[in-house]
Design an enzyme around this catalytic site. Structure first.
Site, PDB file in Angstrom:
ATOM      1  CG  HIS A 356      -2.080  -1.011   0.882  1.00  0.00           C
ATOM      2  ND1 HIS A 356      -3.303  -0.656   0.389  1.00  0.00           N
ATOM      3  CD2 HIS A 356      -2.070  -2.351   0.960  1.00  0.00           C
ATOM      4  CE1 HIS A 356      -4.028  -1.745   0.201  1.00  0.00           C
ATOM      5  NE2 HIS A 356      -3.305  -2.784   0.543  1.00  0.00           N
ATOM      6  CB  ALA A 357       0.521   4.239  -2.099  1.00  0.00           C
ATOM      7  CG  HIS A 386      -2.294  11.329  -2.353  1.00  0.00           C
ATOM      8  ND1 HIS A 386      -3.367  12.001  -1.811  1.00  0.00           N
ATOM      9  CD2 HIS A 386      -1.754  10.630  -1.328  1.00  0.00           C
ATOM     10  CE1 HIS A 386      -3.463  11.723  -0.526  1.00  0.00           C
ATOM     11  NE2 HIS A 386      -2.497  10.887  -0.200  1.00  0.00           N
ATOM     12  CD  GLU A 387       1.214   7.971  -1.317  1.00  0.00           C
ATOM     13  OE1 GLU A 387       1.876   8.339  -0.343  1.00  0.00           O
ATOM     14  OE2 GLU A 387       0.050   7.533  -1.221  1.00  0.00           O
ATOM     15  CG  HIS A 390       1.808  12.406   1.881  1.00  0.00           C
ATOM     16  ND1 HIS A 390       0.990  13.116   2.720  1.00  0.00           N
ATOM     17  CD2 HIS A 390       1.075  11.342   1.466  1.00  0.00           C
ATOM     18  CE1 HIS A 390      -0.187  12.500   2.795  1.00  0.00           C
ATOM     19  NE2 HIS A 390      -0.162  11.425   2.038  1.00  0.00           N
ATOM     20  CD  GLU A 414      -3.347  11.201   3.908  1.00  0.00           C
ATOM     21  OE1 GLU A 414      -3.554  11.031   2.692  1.00  0.00           O
ATOM     22  OE2 GLU A 414      -2.367  10.734   4.501  1.00  0.00           O
ATOM     23  CG  HIS A 514      -9.147   4.248  10.836  1.00  0.00           C
ATOM     24  ND1 HIS A 514      -9.485   3.488   9.738  1.00  0.00           N
ATOM     25  CD2 HIS A 514      -8.168   5.080  10.425  1.00  0.00           C
ATOM     26  CE1 HIS A 514      -8.739   3.860   8.703  1.00  0.00           C
ATOM     27  NE2 HIS A 514      -7.939   4.817   9.091  1.00  0.00           N
ATOM     28  CE1 TYR A 524      -7.065   9.234   7.196  1.00  0.00           C
ATOM     29  CE2 TYR A 524      -8.419   8.502   9.026  1.00  0.00           C
ATOM     30  CZ  TYR A 524      -7.224   8.475   8.344  1.00  0.00           C
ATOM     31  OH  TYR A 524      -6.192   7.714   8.808  1.00  0.00           O
TER      32      TYR A 524
HETATM   33 ZN   LIG Z   1      -1.812  10.120   1.670  1.00  0.00          ZN
END
Ligand SMILES: [Zn+2]
Length: 615
Positions: A356-357, A386-387, A390, A414, A514, A524
Site C-alpha cells: 500500500h502506497a 498524491h504521495e 506528502h 492528506e 481505525h 479524514y
Molecule cells: Zn496520503
C-alpha cells in the site's frame, strides 16, 4: 481514497498495521526518549531544558525507528516484524513519559512557543495510559490484542473458502450479486464481537489517562488538537457538514434510485436508508467502485489514461518522473538522488512487502522516499502525485524545530496530497502530452460523478466515526449500546443501514480498522473539506478562468509559491494561520466543494425530479 497519517512515532504500531489495510500513509522520523525534570517548582527555563533535551533525543533516535519500519515494510519476515515492533514499543513508552512530564508544566508560566511544544507532546498520545504501570501495561496489551484480532481477521465462506480482508474487499468492489455481497458483509463482521469487552476496557483506561493529563475525557483530548476549544471544534464539524449535506442528499437520492434499478426496489426501498453492502465498499465509506452501476449516459470522456500510458510507453519510473515534474513546474526543487535509489516503485518478485502506497521522510532532512507497487494505470498516476505531495510537504517543513515538522493540523497532510491530485485534470494530461484533446464540458459529468462517489460520499462517514467514539469516551454511549448507537449514527449521517438485523453480540465498529487500531478519524473529514478549498485558492492564484473542476495549477509558479509558503510553516503556528496564508481565511469553508461539483449537482437535481429523496 482513505489514508493514514502518522504524526509522532508514538502511534507507529498502529501505522504499521494500518498501512496494509488502508490507502496511503506518510511516515516521518520523529522519535522519542526519556528525560528528567525535578519535582520542585518548575520554571520556563526548566521547560526549555526539557524541550531541548527531548528534541535532541527525538532527532537522534528518529532515524533508527523509521529505518526499522522501512525495512519491515520492504522485507516482511518474523525478524523484521519483531525489530519494528520493538522500536515502536520503545517510542510508545517514551511518548507516555513525555506526555506526563509535559503535563507538569501545565501551570508554569512559559512562552507561547514552549506552550505549543508542550501541548504537542501532551497530545501526541492517541491512547494515553494511566499513571499506573499495571494499567499502562494492560492498555498496551489490549491495543496489541485488538490489532491482532483485526490483522488476522478472515472469513470462511459457506463453500469452505478462506478469504482475507483483501479478498473480500475486491469482491465487495466488483460483485453485483446481492447475496454474495451480503455474505461478505456479514462474514467480515464476524471478526469483531470478541473485541467488544477489550474495546470497552481500553476506553476506560485511556479515559483515565486523558483525565490524568487534565482533559475531561479522551474525546475532549482528541478534539483539543485543533487550536480551538474542544467544543468549538465539534460545532465546527457540524457547520461544515451542514454546508455539504444538500449535495450529499442529491447524490444519495440518485444512487439509491440507480441501485433500486439494479437490485430491485424490494431490495433497495426508495424511502429507506441504502443497505450498506451495495455501495462497492466494505464500510460503504466511498462508492467509486459502483461507478459502472450509476454512470451517466454518454459520459465517456473519450480517453483512457491507462491506455495512454501504454501508448506513450510510460514505465513505473517515468510515471514518478512525470509526477515529480508537476512539482518542479510549480517551482519546487527536484527530488534528491537518494529518492530514486532508495524508494520502492515496483512489487519485488522475491519477497513480501507492504504494497500500500506510502510516503516517507527518514531523516527529516532529505531522505525522502515512496513505497508503492505501482500499477501502470491512470488511477495510480494520480496516487503518485498524491504521495509526492506528502514528500514535498515533508521537505518544505524540514527546517522547523522537530516539534513542528508536521502537518498544520492532522487533516493537512492528506489534503495536500489530494489537492495535487485534483490538478490531474484532462487539461494537465494534454499539457504533458498524454492525451491529444480535452473532452468538451458535456463529458465532465462522468468525471465529476466518479469523483463525487469517492469524495462526497465519504464525508458523512468521515464525520460519524468519531461522533461515535466521542460519545463512547464521554459515557453517553455505553457498551450495551455500542452497536445500536453506531447504526443510528450511520443512518442519521450517511443514510446507510445494516442490510440485516444485527445480533445482540455484534460489534460492527470493530470491523473498521481505525476503531480497534485506535486511529482518530476526524482528520479524514477535514482533509476532504480542506483539499477543495486549497484547490480553489490555488486556482484563483493561478488566474484560472475555467470552472474549478477543470483547473490544473500545473506550471504555475505563483500557485507553487503560495503553496510552499503554507507548507514550510509545518505546525509552527495554529493551523488557522497556515490556512489563511493560502485561502485568505482562518475558517474552513465547504462551499469550495459545492463550487467544484456545481455542474454535477445541477445534473443530479434534474435526474432526481419526481423521486422521493431523503432517508
Ligand atoms: Zn496520503
Amino acid at each position: 481514497m482513505n489514508n493514514i497519517t502518522n504524526t509522532f512515532k508514538f502511534t507507529s504500531i498502529a501505522l504499521v498495521i494500518a498501512a496494509s489495510l488502508s490507502g496511503c500513509s506518510q511516515v516521518q522520523s520523529n522519535s522519542t526518549t526519556t528525560s528528567q525534570t525535578e519535582e520542585k517548582a518548575l520554571t520556563s527555563q526548566d521547560a526549555q531544558v526539557f524541550l531541548d533535551d527531548v528534541a535532541k533525543e527525538m532527532t537522534a533516535l528518529g532515524v533508527s525507528g523509521a529505518r526499522a519500519a522501512w525495512i519491515y515494510s520492504n522485507f516482511i519476515t518474523e525478524d523484521t516484524a519483531s525489530l519494528a515492533a520493538e522500536a515502536d514499543q520503545k517510542s510508545t513508552e517514551a511518548g507516555v513519559r513525555f506526555a506526563m512530564q509535559a503535563a507538569k508544566f501545565d501551570n508554569v508560566d512559559v512562552n507561547p512557543t514552549q506552550r505549543r511544544q508542550l501541548n504537542i507532546l501532551k497530545q501526541s498520545l492517541v491512547l494515553p495510559a494511566p499513571q499506573d504501570s499495571k494499567k499502562s501495561a494492560e492498555l498496551a496489551q489490549i491495543g496489541a490484542e485488538l490489532g491482532s484480532i483485526y490483522g488476522k481477521g478472515s472469513y470462511t465462506t459457506k463453500t469452505g473458502e478462506k478469504l482475507s480482508l483483501g479478498d473480500m474487499t475486491s469482491i465487495m468492489s466488483t460483485s453485483r450479486d446481492y447475496d454474495e455481497l451480503l455474505e461478505m458483509w456479514q462474514g467480515w463482521r464476524e471478526i469483531s464481537p470478541s473485541m467488544k469487552p477489550l474495546y470497552a476496557r481500553q476506553a476506560e483506561l485511556a479515559n483515565e489517562g486523558a483525565k490524568g493529563l487534565g482533559y475531561k475525557d479522551l474525546g475532549a483530548m482528541w478534539r483539543s488538537n485543533y487550536d480551538m476549544p474542544a467544543d468549538d471544534f465539534a460545532n465546527e464539524l457540524d457547520r461544515l457538514w451542514g454546508q455539504v449535506k444538500p449535495l450529499y442528499d442529491d447524490l444519495h437520492c440518485y444512487v439509491r434510485s440507480e441501485l433500486g434499478k439494479e437490485y430491485g426496489e424490494d431490495k433497495v426501498p426508495q424511502d429507506q436508508p441504502i443497505p450498506a453492502h451495495l455501495l462497492g465498499n466494505m464500510w460503504a465509506q466511498s462508492w467509486g467502485n459502483i461507478y459502472d452501476v450509476v454512470a451517466p449516459d454518454n459520459a465517456d470522456p473519450g480517453y483512457d489514461v491507462t491506455k495512454q500510458l501504454a501508448v506513450h510507453d510510460y514505465d513505473e519510473i517515468q510515471m514518478v518522473k512525470g509526477a515529480e515534474k508537476f512539482f518542479t513546474s510549480l517551482g519546487f526543487d527536484a527530488l534528491p538522488e537518494t529518492f530514486w535509489t532508495r524508494s520502492l516503485f515496483t512489487k519485488p518478485e522475491d519477497r513480501d512487502v507492504i504494497c500500500h502506497a506510502s510516503a516517507w521522510d527518514l531523516d527529516a532532512k532529505d531522505d525522502l522516499r515512496i513505497k508503492m507497487c505501482i500499477q501502470k494505470t491512470g488511477e495510480e498516476f494520480s496516487v503518485i502525485h498524491h504521495e509526492l505531495g506528502h514528500n514535498f510537504y515533508q521537505r518544505a517543513y524540514k527546517d522547523q524545530p522537530v516539534y513542528f515538522q508536521n502537518s498544520a493540523n492532522d487533516g493537512f497532510h492528506e489534503a495536500i496530497g489530494d489537492t495535487i491530485a485534483l490538478s490531474v485534470t484532462p487539461k494537465y494530461l494534454k499539457e504533458i502530452g498524454l492525451i491529444d484533446t480535452i473532452p468538451d464540458e458535456s463529458k465532465d459529468i462522468g468525471l465529476l460523478m466518479k469523483m463525487a462517489l469517492d469524495k462526497v460520499a465519504f464525508i458523512p462517514f468521515g464525520l460519524m466515526v468519531d461522533q461515535w467514539r466521542w460519545k463512547v469516551y464521554s459515557g453517553e454511549i455505553t457498551p450495551e449500546n455500542y452497536n445500536t448507537a453506531w447504526w443510528e449514527l450511520r443512518e442519521k449521517y450517511q443514510g446507510v443501514a445494516a442490510p440485516v438485523e444485527r445480533e445482540q453480540s455484534a460489534f460492527d465498529p470493530g470491523a473498521k480498522y481505525h476503531v480497534p487500531g485506535g486511529v482518530p478519524y476526524s482528520r479524514y473529514f477535514l482533509a476532504h473539506i480542506q483539499q477543495f478549498e486549497f484547490h480553489r485558492a490555488l486556482c484563483e492564484i493561478a488566474g484560472n478562468t475555467d470552472p474549478i473542476h477543470r483547473c490544473s495549477i500545473y506550471n504555475n509558479k505563483d500557485a507553487g509559491k503560495a503553496l510552499n509558503t503554507m507548507l514550510e510553516m509545518g505546525s509552527s503556528q495554529p493551523w488557522q494561520q497556515a490556512y489563511k496564508v493560502l485561502t485568505g481565511n482562518e475558517q474552513m469553508d465547504a462551499t469550495a466543494i459545492l463550487d467544484y461539483f456545481a455542474p454535477l449537482q445541477t445534473w443530479l437535481k434534474d435526474k432526481n425530479q419526481g423521486k422521493q429523496c431523503g432517508f
